[in-house]
Design a protein around this motif. Structure first.
Motif, PDB file in Angstrom:
ATOM      1  N   GLY A 181       0.789  -1.224   0.000  1.00  0.00           N
ATOM      2  CA  GLY A 181       0.000   0.000   0.000  1.00  0.00           C
ATOM      3  C   GLY A 181       0.820   1.272   0.000  1.00  0.00           C
ATOM      4  O   GLY A 181       0.268   2.356   0.161  1.00  0.00           O
ATOM      5  N   ASN A 182       2.133   1.163  -0.156  1.00  0.00           N
ATOM      6  CA  ASN A 182       3.007   2.331  -0.198  1.00  0.00           C
ATOM      7  C   ASN A 182       3.268   2.738  -1.638  1.00  0.00           C
ATOM      8  O   ASN A 182       3.688   1.910  -2.450  1.00  0.00           O
ATOM      9  CB  ASN A 182       4.354   2.031   0.482  1.00  0.00           C
ATOM     10  N   PHE A 183       3.035   3.994  -1.915  1.00  0.00           N
ATOM     11  CA  PHE A 183       3.287   4.538  -3.243  1.00  0.00           C
ATOM     12  C   PHE A 183       4.290   5.667  -3.145  1.00  0.00           C
ATOM     13  O   PHE A 183       4.338   6.386  -2.148  1.00  0.00           O
ATOM     14  CB  PHE A 183       1.991   5.043  -3.879  1.00  0.00           C
ATOM     15  N   ARG A 184       5.085   5.809  -4.166  1.00  0.00           N
ATOM     16  CA  ARG A 184       6.041   6.906  -4.276  1.00  0.00           C
ATOM     17  C   ARG A 184       5.668   7.711  -5.511  1.00  0.00           C
ATOM     18  O   ARG A 184       5.183   7.153  -6.497  1.00  0.00           O
ATOM     19  CB  ARG A 184       7.473   6.400  -4.452  1.00  0.00           C
ATOM     20  N   ALA A 185       5.931   9.009  -5.467  1.00  0.00           N
ATOM     21  CA  ALA A 185       5.690   9.871  -6.628  1.00  0.00           C
ATOM     22  C   ALA A 185       6.858  10.827  -6.762  1.00  0.00           C
ATOM     23  O   ALA A 185       7.340  11.390  -5.767  1.00  0.00           O
ATOM     24  CB  ALA A 185       4.383  10.633  -6.475  1.00  0.00           C
ATOM     25  N   TYR A 186       7.326  10.991  -7.986  1.00  0.00           N
ATOM     26  CA  TYR A 186       8.472  11.847  -8.281  1.00  0.00           C
ATOM     27  C   TYR A 186       8.172  12.681  -9.512  1.00  0.00           C
ATOM     28  O   TYR A 186       7.365  12.296 -10.355  1.00  0.00           O
ATOM     29  CB  TYR A 186       9.716  11.001  -8.582  1.00  0.00           C
ATOM     30  N   ASP A 187       8.878  13.800  -9.633  1.00  0.00           N
ATOM     31  CA  ASP A 187       8.791  14.573 -10.866  1.00  0.00           C
ATOM     32  C   ASP A 187       9.465  13.770 -11.970  1.00  0.00           C
ATOM     33  O   ASP A 187      10.466  13.087 -11.734  1.00  0.00           O
ATOM     34  CB  ASP A 187       9.479  15.930 -10.714  1.00  0.00           C
ATOM     35  N   ALA A 188       8.937  13.853 -13.167  1.00  0.00           N
ATOM     36  CA  ALA A 188       9.476  13.088 -14.289  1.00  0.00           C
ATOM     37  C   ALA A 188      10.603  13.798 -15.018  1.00  0.00           C
ATOM     38  O   ALA A 188      11.078  13.325 -16.039  1.00  0.00           O
ATOM     39  CB  ALA A 188       8.356  12.741 -15.271  1.00  0.00           C
ATOM     40  N   SER A 189      11.060  14.929 -14.493  1.00  0.00           N
ATOM     41  CA  SER A 189      12.192  15.638 -15.096  1.00  0.00           C
ATOM     42  C   SER A 189      13.498  15.042 -14.593  1.00  0.00           C
ATOM     43  O   SER A 189      13.617  14.709 -13.419  1.00  0.00           O
ATOM     44  CB  SER A 189      12.164  17.119 -14.725  1.00  0.00           C
ATOM     45  N   CYS A 190      14.474  14.948 -15.472  1.00  0.00           N
ATOM     46  CA  CYS A 190      15.809  14.509 -15.054  1.00  0.00           C
ATOM     47  C   CYS A 190      16.314  15.511 -14.013  1.00  0.00           C
ATOM     48  O   CYS A 190      16.409  16.703 -14.309  1.00  0.00           O
ATOM     49  CB  CYS A 190      16.761  14.456 -16.240  1.00  0.00           C
ATOM     50  N   PRO A 191      16.640  15.049 -12.820  1.00  0.00           N
ATOM     51  CA  PRO A 191      16.982  15.982 -11.744  1.00  0.00           C
ATOM     52  C   PRO A 191      18.334  16.675 -11.888  1.00  0.00           C
ATOM     53  O   PRO A 191      18.609  17.626 -11.170  1.00  0.00           O
ATOM     54  CB  PRO A 191      16.952  15.110 -10.492  1.00  0.00           C
ATOM     55  N   ASN A 192      19.159  16.240 -12.814  1.00  0.00           N
ATOM     56  CA  ASN A 192      20.483  16.835 -12.964  1.00  0.00           C
ATOM     57  C   ASN A 192      20.705  17.375 -14.368  1.00  0.00           C
ATOM     58  O   ASN A 192      21.844  17.465 -14.834  1.00  0.00           O
ATOM     59  CB  ASN A 192      21.556  15.802 -12.604  1.00  0.00           C
ATOM     60  N   GLN A 193      19.621  17.755 -15.043  1.00  0.00           N
ATOM     61  CA  GLN A 193      19.698  18.278 -16.401  1.00  0.00           C
ATOM     62  C   GLN A 193      18.824  19.520 -16.527  1.00  0.00           C
ATOM     63  O   GLN A 193      17.749  19.589 -15.940  1.00  0.00           O
ATOM     64  CB  GLN A 193      19.179  17.248 -17.420  1.00  0.00           C
ATOM     65  N   TYR A 194      19.281  20.482 -17.316  1.00  0.00           N
ATOM     66  CA  TYR A 194      18.423  21.603 -17.664  1.00  0.00           C
ATOM     67  C   TYR A 194      17.291  21.076 -18.539  1.00  0.00           C
ATOM     68  O   TYR A 194      17.476  20.113 -19.288  1.00  0.00           O
ATOM     69  CB  TYR A 194      19.202  22.682 -18.426  1.00  0.00           C
ATOM     70  N   PRO A 195      16.096  21.667 -18.466  1.00  0.00           N
ATOM     71  CA  PRO A 195      14.990  21.223 -19.313  1.00  0.00           C
ATOM     72  C   PRO A 195      15.378  21.255 -20.788  1.00  0.00           C
ATOM     73  O   PRO A 195      15.908  22.250 -21.283  1.00  0.00           O
ATOM     74  CB  PRO A 195      13.877  22.229 -19.014  1.00  0.00           C
ATOM     75  N   SER A 196      15.143  20.142 -21.456  1.00  0.00           N
ATOM     76  CA  SER A 196      15.442  20.026 -22.884  1.00  0.00           C
ATOM     77  C   SER A 196      14.559  18.944 -23.471  1.00  0.00           C
ATOM     78  O   SER A 196      13.719  18.362 -22.783  1.00  0.00           O
ATOM     79  CB  SER A 196      16.921  19.689 -23.100  1.00  0.00           C
ATOM     80  N   SER A 197      14.771  18.635 -24.736  1.00  0.00           N
ATOM     81  CA  SER A 197      13.955  17.627 -25.407  1.00  0.00           C
ATOM     82  C   SER A 197      14.215  16.221 -24.865  1.00  0.00           C
ATOM     83  O   SER A 197      13.405  15.323 -25.059  1.00  0.00           O
ATOM     84  CB  SER A 197      14.203  17.659 -26.911  1.00  0.00           C
TER      85      SER A 197
END
Length: 142
Positions: free
Chosen positions: A75-91
């Motif tokens: 019953g434990n769920f984890r949620a994270y942002d789907a952005s690469c955490p060590n990269q500037y936003p890109s394609s």
């Protein structure tokens, strides 16, 4: 004398508090406020009913680049942002779910969906979000 003793106890209590050195501020991922409800009875999200399954969710307004929800078991769920955490936003900066890991296509760094930590020496872990479970509905919010 009572004031000195009270001050001493307050000083000890403050000194006993530890700093975990965890910094959830990531310069690559903006801190958006959002709330998303995911019904695991719907066919699109039914995989989340089983331990070890993760799902990339790109609903409008969910995270900076989508969110990843992961069933960690019992019953434990984890949620994270789907952005690469060590990269500037890109394609290429949207994480891809591969089993129990999320992989950044920009640099091929894999992050555990159980912990959010990388398999390489990087500065930031995955950005976690809060999760509440109510029956078959998973609420993810920031």
């Amino acid at each position: 004398m009572k004031k000195i003793i009270a001050l001493l106890f307050i000083s000890i209590a403050i000194a006993a508090c530890s700093d975990s050195n965890f910094n959830n501020r990531n310069p690559y991922i903006p801190n958006y406020s959002f709330t998303v409800e995911i019904n695991t009875n719907l066919p699109l999200y039914s995989d989340l009913q089983y331990t070890g399954n993760g799902k990339l969710i790109t609903l409008n307004g969910a995270g900076a680049n989508g969110i990843i929800v992961f069933n960690a078991g019992s019953g434990n769920f984890r949620a994270y942002d789907a952005s690469c955490p060590n990269q500037y936003p890109s394609s290429c900066s949207r994480l891809e779910v591969e089993g129990i890991n999320a992989v950044c296509p920009c640099d091929d760094v894999a992050y555990s969906l159980f912990t959010g930590l990388a398999d390489a020496d990087v500065e930031y872990p995955m950005k976690p979000y809060r999760v509440e479970v109510n029956g078959n509905v998973i609420r993810v919010y920031n």
